[in-house]
Design a protein around this motif. Sequence first.
Motif, PDB file in Angstrom:
ATOM      1  N   GLY A   1      12.879  34.063  15.593  1.00 19.99           N
ATOM      2  CA  GLY A   1      12.142  32.911  16.087  1.00 19.99           C
ATOM      3  C   GLY A   1      12.812  32.202  17.241  1.00 19.99           C
ATOM      4  N   ALA A   2      13.727  32.875  17.922  1.00 21.78           N
ATOM      5  CA  ALA A   2      14.437  32.268  19.047  1.00 21.78           C
ATOM      6  C   ALA A   2      13.757  32.652  20.353  1.00 21.78           C
ATOM      7  N   LYS A   3      13.893  31.788  21.351  1.00 26.69           N
ATOM      8  CA  LYS A   3      13.295  32.044  22.653  1.00 26.69           C
ATOM      9  C   LYS A   3      14.248  31.557  23.733  1.00 26.69           C
ATOM     10  N   PRO A   4      14.606  32.403  24.709  1.00 33.04           N
ATOM     11  CA  PRO A   4      15.498  31.963  25.788  1.00 33.04           C
ATOM     12  C   PRO A   4      14.731  31.130  26.821  1.00 33.04           C
ATOM     13  N   VAL A   5      15.342  30.041  27.239  1.00 32.99           N
ATOM     14  CA  VAL A   5      14.723  29.137  28.203  1.00 32.99           C
ATOM     15  C   VAL A   5      15.714  28.896  29.341  1.00 32.99           C
ATOM     16  N   ASN A   6      15.220  28.973  30.564  1.00 30.25           N
ATOM     17  CA  ASN A   6      16.080  28.695  31.716  1.00 30.25           C
ATOM     18  C   ASN A   6      15.464  27.679  32.666  1.00 30.25           C
ATOM     19  N   THR A   7      14.512  26.892  32.171  1.00 34.08           N
ATOM     20  CA  THR A   7      13.886  25.836  32.962  1.00 34.08           C
ATOM     21  C   THR A   7      14.216  24.492  32.323  1.00 34.08           C
ATOM     22  N   PHE A   8      14.816  23.612  33.105  1.00 28.19           N
ATOM     23  CA  PHE A   8      15.254  22.313  32.607  1.00 28.19           C
ATOM     24  C   PHE A   8      14.697  21.208  33.493  1.00 28.19           C
ATOM     25  N   TYR A   9      14.412  20.078  32.891  1.00 30.13           N
ATOM     26  CA  TYR A   9      13.937  18.915  33.637  1.00 30.13           C
ATOM     27  C   TYR A   9      14.909  17.763  33.440  1.00 30.13           C
TER      28      TYR A   9
ATOM     29  N   ARG B   1      13.239  19.491  38.532  1.00 28.09           N
ATOM     30  CA  ARG B   1      13.159  20.744  37.791  1.00 28.09           C
ATOM     31  C   ARG B   1      14.272  21.669  38.282  1.00 28.09           C
ATOM     32  N   VAL B   2      14.982  22.282  37.349  1.00 31.06           N
ATOM     33  CA  VAL B   2      16.065  23.198  37.675  1.00 31.06           C
ATOM     34  C   VAL B   2      15.863  24.492  36.887  1.00 31.06           C
ATOM     35  N   GLN B   3      15.858  25.620  37.602  1.00 32.68           N
ATOM     36  CA  GLN B   3      15.783  26.931  36.961  1.00 32.68           C
ATOM     37  C   GLN B   3      17.117  27.625  37.145  1.00 32.68           C
ATOM     38  N   THR B   4      17.650  28.199  36.068  1.00 29.26           N
ATOM     39  CA  THR B   4      19.017  28.704  36.085  1.00 29.26           C
ATOM     40  C   THR B   4      19.055  30.210  35.816  1.00 29.26           C
ATOM     41  N   ARG B   5      20.188  30.800  36.172  1.00 28.79           N
ATOM     42  CA  ARG B   5      20.405  32.235  35.927  1.00 28.79           C
ATOM     43  C   ARG B   5      20.675  32.489  34.450  1.00 28.79           C
ATOM     44  N   ASN B   6      21.461  31.619  33.822  1.00 32.58           N
ATOM     45  CA  ASN B   6      21.751  31.738  32.397  1.00 32.58           C
ATOM     46  C   ASN B   6      20.674  31.043  31.572  1.00 32.58           C
ATOM     47  N   TYR B   7      20.621  31.367  30.303  1.00 36.82           N
ATOM     48  CA  TYR B   7      19.577  30.859  29.413  1.00 36.82           C
ATOM     49  C   TYR B   7      20.194  30.070  28.257  1.00 36.82           C
ATOM     50  N   VAL B   8      19.398  29.138  27.732  1.00 37.76           N
ATOM     51  CA  VAL B   8      19.711  28.449  26.486  1.00 37.76           C
ATOM     52  C   VAL B   8      18.672  28.872  25.460  1.00 37.76           C
ATOM     53  N   THR B   9      19.108  29.235  24.270  1.00 38.53           N
ATOM     54  CA  THR B   9      18.199  29.703  23.227  1.00 38.53           C
ATOM     55  C   THR B   9      17.631  28.522  22.466  1.00 38.53           C
ATOM     56  N   LEU B  10      16.299  28.417  22.469  1.00 37.18           N
ATOM     57  CA  LEU B  10      15.599  27.343  21.766  1.00 37.18           C
ATOM     58  C   LEU B  10      14.628  27.950  20.757  1.00 37.18           C
ATOM     59  N   ARG B  11      13.789  27.091  20.194  1.00 36.45           N
ATOM     60  CA  ARG B  11      12.794  27.589  19.251  1.00 36.45           C
ATOM     61  C   ARG B  11      11.669  28.310  19.985  1.00 36.45           C
ATOM     62  N   GLU B  12      10.923  29.109  19.264  1.00 38.20           N
ATOM     63  CA  GLU B  12       9.938  29.991  19.870  1.00 38.20           C
ATOM     64  C   GLU B  12       8.850  29.234  20.626  1.00 38.20           C
ATOM     65  N   GLU B  13       8.497  28.023  20.177  1.00 36.99           N
ATOM     66  CA  GLU B  13       7.380  27.306  20.792  1.00 36.99           C
ATOM     67  C   GLU B  13       7.793  26.502  22.022  1.00 36.99           C
TER      68      GLU B  13
ATOM     69  N   LEU C   1      16.962  41.055  22.986  1.00 38.87           N
ATOM     70  CA  LEU C   1      15.923  41.341  21.998  1.00 38.87           C
ATOM     71  C   LEU C   1      16.388  42.404  21.015  1.00 38.87           C
ATOM     72  N   ALA C   2      17.102  43.419  21.525  1.00 40.73           N
ATOM     73  CA  ALA C   2      17.575  44.489  20.647  1.00 40.73           C
ATOM     74  C   ALA C   2      18.566  43.984  19.605  1.00 40.73           C
ATOM     75  N   ALA C   3      19.236  42.860  19.895  1.00 41.46           N
ATOM     76  CA  ALA C   3      20.174  42.273  18.936  1.00 41.46           C
ATOM     77  C   ALA C   3      19.451  41.543  17.810  1.00 41.46           C
ATOM     78  N   GLY C   4      18.113  41.462  17.883  1.00 40.56           N
ATOM     79  CA  GLY C   4      17.335  40.866  16.809  1.00 40.56           C
ATOM     80  C   GLY C   4      17.057  39.394  16.968  1.00 40.56           C
ATOM     81  N   ARG C   5      17.372  38.826  18.126  1.00 36.83           N
ATOM     82  CA  ARG C   5      17.175  37.383  18.269  1.00 36.83           C
ATOM     83  C   ARG C   5      15.694  37.000  18.275  1.00 36.83           C
ATOM     84  N   GLY C   6      14.850  37.817  18.898  1.00 33.64           N
ATOM     85  CA  GLY C   6      13.432  37.492  18.929  1.00 33.64           C
ATOM     86  C   GLY C   6      12.815  37.477  17.546  1.00 33.64           C
TER      87      GLY C   6
END
Length: 255
Positions: free
Chosen positions: A158-166, A171-183, A150-155
Motif C-alpha cells: 500500500g505504499a506509493k512513491p511521491v516526488n511532488t512537494f508544495y 511546487r517542487v519536483q525532485t529526483r528522489n522520492y518519499v514513500t507515502l500512502r497509496e492514495e 516494486l519488485a521489493a514488494g513495496r507496492g
Amino acid sequence: MAESIKRIFLDPSRCIGCRSCVAACRECDTHKGESMIYIDYVERHNTVASSPTLCMHCEDPLAPCAQVCPAQAILVSPDGVVQSADETRCIYCENCGYACPFGVPKFHRAGHYMQKCNLCYDRTSQGKGPMCATVCPTQALFYGTYEEWLAAGRGQQGAKPVNTFYFGRQRVQTRNYVTLREEENELDLMALVEQADMGLHMDLPAATANQHADTWVDAETADIPQRKIPPEPWTPRQPLSPTPTPTPVPARSES
C-alpha cells in the motif's frame, strides 16, 4: 518502458533512528569524514518516530541551490545529480541554504564552503549504491529504479512513491522520492504545518507573515531565468590567460 535511472526512495515509516546511514555517510571519500545526512526526530517527547533527511536533488525547478549561487560553485551532472559546492569557487554566501526548500545544505565553518549529499557520486557513477542506502537495515532508504522498488514488494504494502512537494504555492519536483500512502499523490508540507498541534493548545495571535507581503508571482511570469544543465558540466574550466608582466623601463641617469 522500464526506467533506467536509479533513485532513492525514502520511507520514514521504516526508519528506526539507528543512525547507520549517518555513520556510513562519513565514510564516503568525498565527504572527508563528515556526514551529509540527518536524522530528524518527530516530537521526541511524545514518540520515537524518526526520519532521515538528505538532498532530494530537485528537478523542477532545477536545483534552487544552484540557481542562486553567484559563483556557480554548484554543478549538476547530466543525470540530474546536484553536486556539493566546489570548495575553490564557493564564497560562503549561504544563498543555497536559504533557497533549499528542504534545508539540506551544510556549511563547513572552518573551511568556509558548503557541503551536501551528492548521492555518493563517486560510487553511483560506477554502478554502486550510495553509502546510506547500502547499510540501512530496514530499507528506509532504498536505492534503485521504480521497477526494482516494486519488485521489493513495496507496492503490495500500500505504499506509493511521491516526488511532488508544495511549500505554500511553490511546487517542487525532485529526483528522489518519499514513500507515502497509496492514495496520496503529493505532499503539501505547509498544510501539514498548519494541521500540526504539537499538544500545546495555546491561544496564540494570528501569524503576521503575510502582512505587507507582495502577491505570489511565478518565476516564469516574473521572467526570472532558470539555470539549465550544462552539456558538459565536468569539462575543466579554462583559467584566464595571465596578464603579461610589463617590462620595466630603466631609469634615465642624469649627467
